[in-house]
Design a protein around this motif. Structure first.
Motif, PDB file in Angstrom:
ATOM      1  N   SER A 209      12.354  14.352 -11.348  1.00  0.00           N
ATOM      2  CA  SER A 209      11.886  12.902 -10.887  1.00  0.00           C
ATOM      3  C   SER A 209      10.400  12.885 -11.734  1.00  0.00           C
ATOM      4  N   LEU A 210       9.626  14.043 -11.993  1.00  0.00           N
ATOM      5  CA  LEU A 210       8.417  14.232 -12.535  1.00  0.00           C
ATOM      6  C   LEU A 210       8.310  14.337 -13.809  1.00  0.00           C
ATOM      7  N   THR A 211       9.026  15.047 -14.478  1.00  0.00           N
ATOM      8  CA  THR A 211       8.920  15.167 -16.154  1.00  0.00           C
ATOM      9  C   THR A 211      10.384  15.356 -16.540  1.00  0.00           C
ATOM     10  N   GLY A 212      11.286  15.346 -15.847  1.00  0.00           N
ATOM     11  CA  GLY A 212      12.615  15.842 -16.573  1.00  0.00           C
ATOM     12  C   GLY A 212      12.851  17.420 -16.202  1.00  0.00           C
ATOM     13  N   ALA A 213      11.695  18.181 -15.735  1.00  0.00           N
ATOM     14  CA  ALA A 213      11.975  19.557 -15.691  1.00  0.00           C
ATOM     15  C   ALA A 213      12.593  20.181 -16.755  1.00  0.00           C
ATOM     16  N   VAL A 214      12.151  20.013 -17.914  1.00  0.00           N
ATOM     17  CA  VAL A 214      12.859  20.406 -19.238  1.00  0.00           C
ATOM     18  C   VAL A 214      12.387  21.989 -19.619  1.00  0.00           C
ATOM     19  N   PHE A 215      11.280  22.569 -19.388  1.00  0.00           N
ATOM     20  CA  PHE A 215      10.668  23.768 -19.699  1.00  0.00           C
ATOM     21  C   PHE A 215      11.140  24.444 -20.954  1.00  0.00           C
ATOM     22  N   ASN A 216      11.578  23.855 -21.902  1.00  0.00           N
ATOM     23  CA  ASN A 216      12.026  24.270 -23.097  1.00  0.00           C
ATOM     24  C   ASN A 216      11.542  23.124 -24.273  1.00  0.00           C
ATOM     25  N   PRO A 217      10.371  23.645 -25.036  1.00  0.00           N
ATOM     26  CA  PRO A 217      10.008  22.881 -26.187  1.00  0.00           C
ATOM     27  C   PRO A 217      11.299  22.462 -27.119  1.00  0.00           C
ATOM     28  N   ALA A 218      12.143  23.281 -27.570  1.00  0.00           N
ATOM     29  CA  ALA A 218      13.172  22.614 -28.595  1.00  0.00           C
ATOM     30  C   ALA A 218      13.987  21.445 -27.896  1.00  0.00           C
ATOM     31  N   LEU A 219      14.390  21.751 -26.596  1.00  0.00           N
ATOM     32  CA  LEU A 219      15.294  20.847 -25.863  1.00  0.00           C
ATOM     33  C   LEU A 219      14.285  19.479 -25.915  1.00  0.00           C
ATOM     34  N   ALA A 220      13.037  19.607 -25.435  1.00  0.00           N
ATOM     35  CA  ALA A 220      12.157  18.424 -25.194  1.00  0.00           C
ATOM     36  C   ALA A 220      12.185  17.673 -26.613  1.00  0.00           C
ATOM     37  N   LEU A 221      11.972  18.487 -27.680  1.00  0.00           N
ATOM     38  CA  LEU A 221      11.978  17.891 -29.085  1.00  0.00           C
ATOM     39  C   LEU A 221      13.170  17.065 -29.258  1.00  0.00           C
ATOM     40  N   SER A 222      14.347  17.704 -28.864  1.00  0.00           N
ATOM     41  CA  SER A 222      15.677  16.967 -29.161  1.00  0.00           C
ATOM     42  C   SER A 222      15.758  15.621 -28.397  1.00  0.00           C
ATOM     43  N   LEU A 223      15.373  15.683 -27.021  1.00  0.00           N
ATOM     44  CA  LEU A 223      15.675  14.688 -26.277  1.00  0.00           C
ATOM     45  C   LEU A 223      14.634  13.720 -26.180  1.00  0.00           C
ATOM     46  N   HIS A 224      13.265  14.005 -26.659  1.00  0.00           N
ATOM     47  CA  HIS A 224      12.273  12.851 -26.777  1.00  0.00           C
ATOM     48  C   HIS A 224      11.564  12.974 -27.910  1.00  0.00           C
ATOM     49  N   PHE A 225      12.253  12.909 -29.166  1.00  0.00           N
ATOM     50  CA  PHE A 225      11.667  13.016 -30.165  1.00  0.00           C
ATOM     51  C   PHE A 225      10.686  11.871 -30.611  1.00  0.00           C
ATOM     52  N   MET A 226      11.261  10.571 -30.362  1.00  0.00           N
ATOM     53  CA  MET A 226      10.517   9.421 -30.551  1.00  0.00           C
ATOM     54  C   MET A 226       9.230   9.325 -29.693  1.00  0.00           C
ATOM     55  N   CYS A 227       9.419   9.612 -28.461  1.00  0.00           N
ATOM     56  CA  CYS A 227       8.228  10.139 -27.691  1.00  0.00           C
ATOM     57  C   CYS A 227       7.106  10.754 -28.235  1.00  0.00           C
ATOM     58  N   PHE A 228       7.482  11.910 -28.839  1.00  0.00           N
ATOM     59  CA  PHE A 228       6.442  12.706 -29.622  1.00  0.00           C
ATOM     60  C   PHE A 228       5.993  12.086 -30.865  1.00  0.00           C
ATOM     61  N   ASP A 229       6.539  11.000 -31.429  1.00  0.00           N
ATOM     62  CA  ASP A 229       6.046  10.182 -32.429  1.00  0.00           C
ATOM     63  C   ASP A 229       5.061   9.214 -31.822  1.00  0.00           C
ATOM     64  N   GLU A 230       5.436   8.548 -30.842  1.00  0.00           N
ATOM     65  CA  GLU A 230       4.568   7.645 -30.199  1.00  0.00           C
ATOM     66  C   GLU A 230       3.317   8.167 -29.373  1.00  0.00           C
ATOM     67  N   ALA A 231       3.451   9.150 -28.823  1.00  0.00           N
ATOM     68  CA  ALA A 231       2.505   9.566 -28.097  1.00  0.00           C
ATOM     69  C   ALA A 231       2.338  11.275 -28.146  1.00  0.00           C
ATOM     70  N   PHE A 232       2.196  11.477 -29.212  1.00  0.00           N
ATOM     71  CA  PHE A 232       2.167  13.089 -29.605  1.00  0.00           C
ATOM     72  C   PHE A 232       1.438  14.236 -28.762  1.00  0.00           C
ATOM     73  N   PRO A 233       0.192  13.935 -28.611  1.00  0.00           N
ATOM     74  CA  PRO A 233      -0.905  14.764 -27.997  1.00  0.00           C
ATOM     75  C   PRO A 233      -0.328  14.894 -26.377  1.00  0.00           C
ATOM     76  N   GLN A 234       0.118  13.860 -25.901  1.00  0.00           N
ATOM     77  CA  GLN A 234       0.659  13.973 -24.346  1.00  0.00           C
ATOM     78  C   GLN A 234       1.800  14.818 -24.292  1.00  0.00           C
ATOM     79  N   PHE A 235       2.763  14.534 -25.172  1.00  0.00           N
ATOM     80  CA  PHE A 235       4.061  15.087 -25.305  1.00  0.00           C
ATOM     81  C   PHE A 235       3.851  16.689 -25.691  1.00  0.00           C
ATOM     82  N   PHE A 236       2.997  16.943 -26.508  1.00  0.00           N
ATOM     83  CA  PHE A 236       2.690  18.193 -27.036  1.00  0.00           C
ATOM     84  C   PHE A 236       2.272  19.061 -26.011  1.00  0.00           C
ATOM     85  N   ILE A 237       1.081  18.502 -24.942  1.00  0.00           N
ATOM     86  CA  ILE A 237       0.674  19.316 -23.974  1.00  0.00           C
ATOM     87  C   ILE A 237       1.715  19.523 -22.862  1.00  0.00           C
TER      88      ILE A 237
END
Length: 271
Positions: A209-237
């Motif tokens: 409920s806080l971040t999705g508890a992904v703890f996997n950069p590749a999975l995060a990229l697949s799930l939230h690719f457009m979010c990386f495009d819109e807010a890259f610094p936040q999602f990268f961190i």
């Protein structure tokens, strides 16, 4: 007549989604068998197996995320599916990590050469993007009422807390999971897979409920690719740097700090 026709529409959709995930697992399993038989070059072998493992993980997680959104009033059902598919991945994806942090951990501990690590990382990132677009194409077939291809191309920000708390959540999840992965190696395989699946389920429950508890950069990229495009610094961190920080802290603690503490304690006792 199909046995699903006697079920309510929402149950039919759920069964269809589960059938799709199991079909992906079976197809990836078949592809792994072929790859093991036909590929003899170590580099090609490592790339293909890591690509297939990441593809399976990402596709199933896309579908699981969709199911969780359709049944928000029944979190126990979602957690049960997380546990079940964590078991499935643990049983079927032996020899792969499908997580860049896992590759980093092996390289930092000397268990993998930088060349092999780079190949595996490349395979994971390529597979993460491929799985995203394959999932979108599959949803475009409209097999269920909530399979909408446009959904995968929208950014649904999963970060529900401030940046500091989000970083702590992902770093702690990565720290705990990879600590268990490292220290459960001596445990019997069947028991180890259940323990890791239980830990993943707990982390998803605690941090989902806080971040999705992904703890996997590749999975995060697949799930939230457009979010990386819109807010890259936040999602990268949050989804790349924070899990990597968790790995670094875990290695520093178990490889340097705890042995140093033990040695100091031993010396003091002798004195």
């Amino acid at each position: 007549m199909s046995p699903l026709l006697g079920l309510r529409p929402e149950l039919q959709d759920t069964c269809t989604s589960l059938g799709l995930m199991l079909s992906v697992v079976l197809l990836i399993g078949l592809a792994r068998v072929v790859a093991l038989q036909q590929l003899h070059r170590p580099v090609a072998h490592a790339f293909v197996l890591e690509f297939l493992a990441t593809f399976q993980l990402c596709c199933c997680t896309h579908e699981l995320q969709l199911l969780s959104e359709q049944h928000p009033a029944h979190p126990t059902w979602t957690l049960t599916l997380v546990y079940f598919f964590s078991l499935v991945h643990g049983l079927t994806l032996v020899g792969t990590s499908s997580n860049p942090c896992g590759v980093m951990m092996q390289m930092m501990l000397g268990g993998m050469s930088p060349e092999t690590g780079a190949v595996r990382l490349l395979a994971q990132l390529v597979s993460a993007l491929c799985s995203r677009y394959c999932t979108s194409a599959l949803w475009n077939l409209g097999l269920t009422q909530y399979h909408v291809s446009e959904r995968s191309f929208a950014c649904k920000n999963p970060i529900q807390v401030d940046l500091f708390k989000a970083v702590i959540t992902e770093a702690v999840c990565s720290f705990l999971f990879h600590s268990a992965l490292l220290h459960f190696q001596e445990v019997r395989t069947k028991l180890r897979i259940h323990l890791l699946a239980a830990l993943i389920t707990f982390l998803v429950y605690a941090g989902g409920s806080l971040t999705g508890a992904v703890f996997n950069p590749a999975l995060a990229l697949s799930l939230h690719f457009m979010c990386f495009d819109e807010a890259f610094p936040q999602f990268f961190i949050v989804y790349w740097l924070a899990p990597s920080l968790g790995i670094l802290l875990m290695i520093l603690m178990f490889s340097f700090f705890l042995p140093w503490l033990h040695n100091n304690h031993t010396i003091n006792k002798k004195e």
